[in-house]
Design an enzyme around this catalytic site. Structure first.
Site, mmCIF file in Angstrom:
data_model
loop_
_atom_site.group_PDB
_atom_site.id
_atom_site.type_symbol
_atom_site.label_atom_id
_atom_site.label_comp_id
_atom_site.label_asym_id
_atom_site.label_seq_id
_atom_site.Cartn_x
_atom_site.Cartn_y
_atom_site.Cartn_z
ATOM 1 N N SER A 1 0.821 -1.214 0.000
ATOM 2 C CA SER A 1 0.000 0.000 0.000
ATOM 3 C C SER A 1 0.852 1.260 0.000
ATOM 4 O O SER A 1 2.020 1.251 0.386
ATOM 5 C CB SER A 1 -0.915 0.017 1.233
ATOM 6 O OG SER A 1 -1.662 -1.162 1.321
HETATM 7 N N1 SAH Z 1 -0.664 -5.078 4.156
HETATM 8 C C1 SAH Z 1 -0.022 -5.364 2.885
HETATM 9 C C2 SAH Z 1 -0.947 -5.036 1.728
HETATM 10 C C3 SAH Z 1 -1.068 -6.199 0.843
HETATM 11 S S1 SAH Z 1 -2.280 -6.130 -0.430
HETATM 12 C C4 SAH Z 1 1.332 -4.661 2.771
HETATM 13 O O1 SAH Z 1 1.633 -3.814 3.606
HETATM 14 O O2 SAH Z 1 2.105 -5.004 1.864
HETATM 15 C C5 SAH Z 1 -3.536 -7.178 0.242
HETATM 16 C C6 SAH Z 1 -3.152 -8.583 0.588
HETATM 17 O O3 SAH Z 1 -4.330 -9.249 1.055
HETATM 18 C C7 SAH Z 1 -2.608 -9.427 -0.577
HETATM 19 O O4 SAH Z 1 -1.362 -9.948 -0.239
HETATM 20 C C8 SAH Z 1 -3.660 -10.524 -0.738
HETATM 21 O O5 SAH Z 1 -3.107 -11.773 -1.135
HETATM 22 C C9 SAH Z 1 -4.244 -10.595 0.656
HETATM 23 N N2 SAH Z 1 -5.565 -11.209 0.734
HETATM 24 C C10 SAH Z 1 -6.633 -11.036 -0.080
HETATM 25 N N3 SAH Z 1 -7.669 -11.786 0.319
HETATM 26 C C11 SAH Z 1 -7.249 -12.459 1.435
HETATM 27 C C12 SAH Z 1 -7.861 -13.398 2.318
HETATM 28 N N4 SAH Z 1 -9.122 -13.822 2.148
HETATM 29 N N5 SAH Z 1 -7.134 -13.881 3.336
HETATM 30 C C13 SAH Z 1 -5.852 -13.479 3.534
HETATM 31 N N6 SAH Z 1 -5.226 -12.593 2.743
HETATM 32 C C14 SAH Z 1 -5.917 -12.087 1.701
#
Ligand code: SAH
Length: 212
Positions: free
Chosen positions: A60
């Protein structure tokens, strides 16, 4: 060349954008974002923009990380559930400000990249789990704070139910293109929602991926 000048510029920009919580600003300052971005994008590590990581996911934008962290109103005793570990950057920022971060990711490959970063930073208060974060982490519930870093199509009541009395959840809700960041407070009378900001997140996906 080091990243110090870029980092200072970013912190100043976050302040200008309304991140006023000194604890949050100093947490962002302490976490080396260059450890969490792909090698090809190192020169952009301190730009105030989201960057692609593997599996079509994103780390993000620093402003959004700081904004969500500030909105959580963290204290040193909080037990935080994070859904969507991704690069681990948000987890590392949270870990500066609370007792424990429990973070769930559905891609094994992303967790395998995030975990060594936590070890290298000696962040021993982060616990990771491979799984469908839509179900929360019932074995460790309740949590005093919950942060969802992928967009839920509708308010995820399964997660809200894992909030402690007095707890706060920050979650993007909506379809791609039209999501709003919502803060939910739980007290003895129930759940209270507040709209914070228009945002764009990758979707919260149900279930587990086929192979990775
Ligand atoms: N907090 C992260 C943002 C990652 S983007 C950072 O700082 O880099 C969102 C993430 O949520 C992705 O890695 C995606 O794989 C994950 N995601 C999406 N749906 C999910 C679910 N049902 N359970 C766990 N993770 C999930």
């Amino acid at each position: 060349m080091g990243y110090e000048a870029h980092k200072i510029r970013l912190i100043m920009e976050l302040r200008k954008q309304g991140i006023t919580d000194k604890q949050v600003l100093s947490a962002v300052e302490r976490v080396p974002r260059e450890m969490f971005v792909p090698e090809a994008m190192l020169s952009e590590a301190y730009e105030n923009i989201p960057l692609p990581i593997s599996q079509g996911q994103t780390i993000s934008q620093p402003y959004i990380v700081a904004f969500m962290t500030q909105a959580l109103e963290l204290g040193g005793r909080d037990r935080v559930l994070e859904i969507g570990t991704g690069s681990g950057y948000q987890s590392a920022v949270l870990a500066q400000l609370c007792r424990r971060v429990c973070t769930v990711e559905r891609y094994r490959t992303l967790l395998a990249q995030a975990e060594p970063r936590f070890v290298a930073m000696k962040l021993h208060n982060i616990t990771t789990r491979l799984g469908d974060g839509g179900k929360g982490w019932p074995e460790l519930a309740p949590f005093t704070r919950i942060i969802v870093t992928a967009a839920a199509p509708t308010m995820p009541s399964v997660l809200a139910d894992q909030l402690d009395d007095g707890g706060v959840m920050v979650v993007p809700v909506g379809q791609s293109g039209a999501q709003t960041l919502i803060r939910v407070r739980r007290d003895s009378t129930g759940f209270h929602e507040e709209t914070l900001l228009d945002v764009r997140f990758v979707p919260l996906v149900e279930g587990m991926p086929q192979s990775r």
